[in-house]
Design an enzyme around this catalytic site. Structure first.
Site: not given
Ligand SMILES: Cc1ncc(COP(=O)(O)O)c(C=O)c1O
Length: 500
Positions: A217, A326, A357, A381
């Protein structure tokens, strides 16, 4: 409202020696109680079923505006403290899920509350800048205090982003640009490339791919979703890319009994990785990068050995692919090391490590070699939020001051030992108990039992999370201590004893 911690006497049964079942008393020492943070509550306190009447009413209200079916219950964050989450019906629960693993040092930590009250910090919270063009004067300094103070070995560059998906998405782009630059021989781009990229064609938009693993994931944006293979509901109806997917090892437990089988399983998966790299190169969909989680989290807490990851890193290097780890769920200390991939002992560091997280801000570290060669190539941004860096710098102080990595190792050991004891007693309900630090989990026999166990636990004052098709995962904060583990085990052993 905060009473001192009582000494807890926890009774559950465990297996001693050769299947001899004995009742065991677990007592929390005074020393354990003394080191507890004073803002934590002393235990769960339940007033209604969860979700309670107020939560149900609010769910109905919100559901009129958006699909709110995923909501478990509504929370009262003002009253939530330490390891305890309080809901709008006044129920206080020991939170072992911590906002999908994203609360580093508990709710309303006094050090963080204090930070917000300091006048010199207010403008950072009020004026959110476009960091890529107009950062505040202390931006580099705060990055050094926070993220760079825990940069994985060999990765001295850092880019901040706002969430996990956004971090991986930009990490992919960084890898693609690096790869293309290597292929070009670090010369300037052609007119054809500039023209074709505007109409989504090669060579301006090369047909590169990222290799990922089944069960992985990596987020829900379009690129990340192409590398995500944990649940169909995340992917359904979204167009995707023809990117290679390798099998992730399915280890058999207990590990010490299946050494040979697990080694063979890992070798099979690694062989498949190399085959896919070769196959996709032939198809002209060159594998520019490999993405992997140190522990596949959403996909069911699937582990592989440190040796598997070392060999995977070697394969990435051999084929010139960027190696992206990851650490969005595993990072931040919960495994007992700040980054779970530190356990692997890599000679050659990963090329990119993404986080979010518990790190409060999203982003990724990378090697200097992968620096974009022009402005605005990796950009948006906000590029994160400096107020989060401020909070993170304080989180780092607390982690160091309170030795929270060692705490995660210790409390994790208590938790996993207890789970293994319960597994021995209730093998029909618990199997494959596993974990590193407090990043623990076990399998229920099926999805229905898993869902029921989570619901019963919640009504008894413990918030747990599910992952994969039948696992229950533990994702407590870093201030989850031994006595919280004992408290949970006590409650959970009663649940298992009464389970019908
Ligand atoms: C390993 C991993 N990668 C990426 C993500 C995506 O992060 P986010 O939900 O912040 O986009 C998650 C979220 O659970 C994750 O666990």
């Amino acid at each position: 409202p905060l009473s001192p911690l009582p000494t807890l006497h926890i009774q559950y049964y465990c297996v001693l020696g050769s299947m001899l079942l004995l009742p065991r008393q677990r007592c929390i020492s005074q020393a354990a109680a003394k080191i507890d943070v004073d803002f934590d509550y002393d235990g769960p306190l339940m007033k209604t079923e969860v979700p309670g009447p107020r939560s149900r009413e609010l769910m109905k209200q919100l559901n009129g505006i958006q699909n709110a079916e995923a909501i478990h219950f509504f929370c009262n964050y003002e009253e939530s403290r330490g390891n305890y989450l309080v809901d709008v019906d006044g129920n206080r629960m020991l939170d072992l899920y911590s906002q999908i693993s994203s609360i580093p040092i508990g709710y309303s930590h006094p050090s963080l509350m204090k930070l917000l009250q300091q006048p010199q910090n207010l403008s950072t919270f009020v004026n959110r800048p476009a960091l890529g063009i107009l950062p505040p004067g202390n931006f580099a300094e705060k990055l050094k205090d926070s993220l760079l103070s825990v940069a994985p070995k060999g990765l001295n560059q850092v880019v901040t982003m706002s969430c996990g998906s956004c971090s991986n998405e930009n990490a992919f782009k960084t890898i693609f640009m690096w790869y293309r630059n290597k292929e070009r021989g670090h010369v300037g781009v052609t007119k054809e490339e500039l023209e074709t990229c505007m109409i989504n064609q090669t060579p301006g938009c090369p047909d590169y791919s990222i290799l990922s693993f089944m069960g992985g994931f990596h987020g829900r944006t379009m690129g990340c979703l192409a590398a995500t293979h944990s649940k169909a509901i995340h992917k359904l109806d979204i167009p995707s890319l023809d990117w290679p997917m390798a099998p992730f090892p399915r280890l058999r437990y207990p590990l010490e009994e299946f050494v040979k089988e697990n080694r063979q399983e890992e070798a099979r998966c690694l062989e498949e990785v190399e085959d896919l790299i070769v196959k996709y190169r032939k198809k002209k969909k060159v594998v520019a990068g490999i993405i992997v989680e140190p522990i596949q989290s959403e996909g069911g807490d699937n582990h592989a050995s440190d040796d598997f990851f070392r060999k995977l890193r070697d394969i990435a290097r051999k084929h010139g692919c960027g190696f992206l780890v990851d650490e969005i769920q595993t990072g931040g200390g919960c495994t007992g090391k700040f980054w779970a991939h530190e356990y692997w002992g890599l000679d050659d560091p990963a090329d990119v490590v993404s986080f979010s997280k518990k790190m409060m801000t999203g982003g990724f570290f990378h090697k200097e070699e992968l620096r974009p060669n022009a402005a605005y190539r990796i950009f948006n941004t906000w590029m994160g939020d400096p107020s989060k860096n401020l909070l993170l710098a304080e989180v780092m102080n607390v982690i160091k001051r309170e030795d929270l990595l060692n705490n995660a190792t210790h409390a994790g050991k208590v938790l996993l030992t207890g789970l293994l004891d319960l597994q021995a007693l209730y093998p029909h309900l618990i199997s494959r108990a596993r974990g590193r630090g407090t990043f623990c989990s076990f399998d229920a026999p099926n999805d229905a039992t898993r869902t029921k166990l989570i619901a019963i636990a919640r009504n008894k004052g413990v918030v747990l999370g599910g992952c994969g098709d039948r696992s229950i995962r533990f994702r407590p904060t870093l201030i989850f201590r031994d006595h919280h583990a004992h408290l949970f085990l006590n409650i959970f052993s009663d649940i298992l004893a009464d389970f019908k």
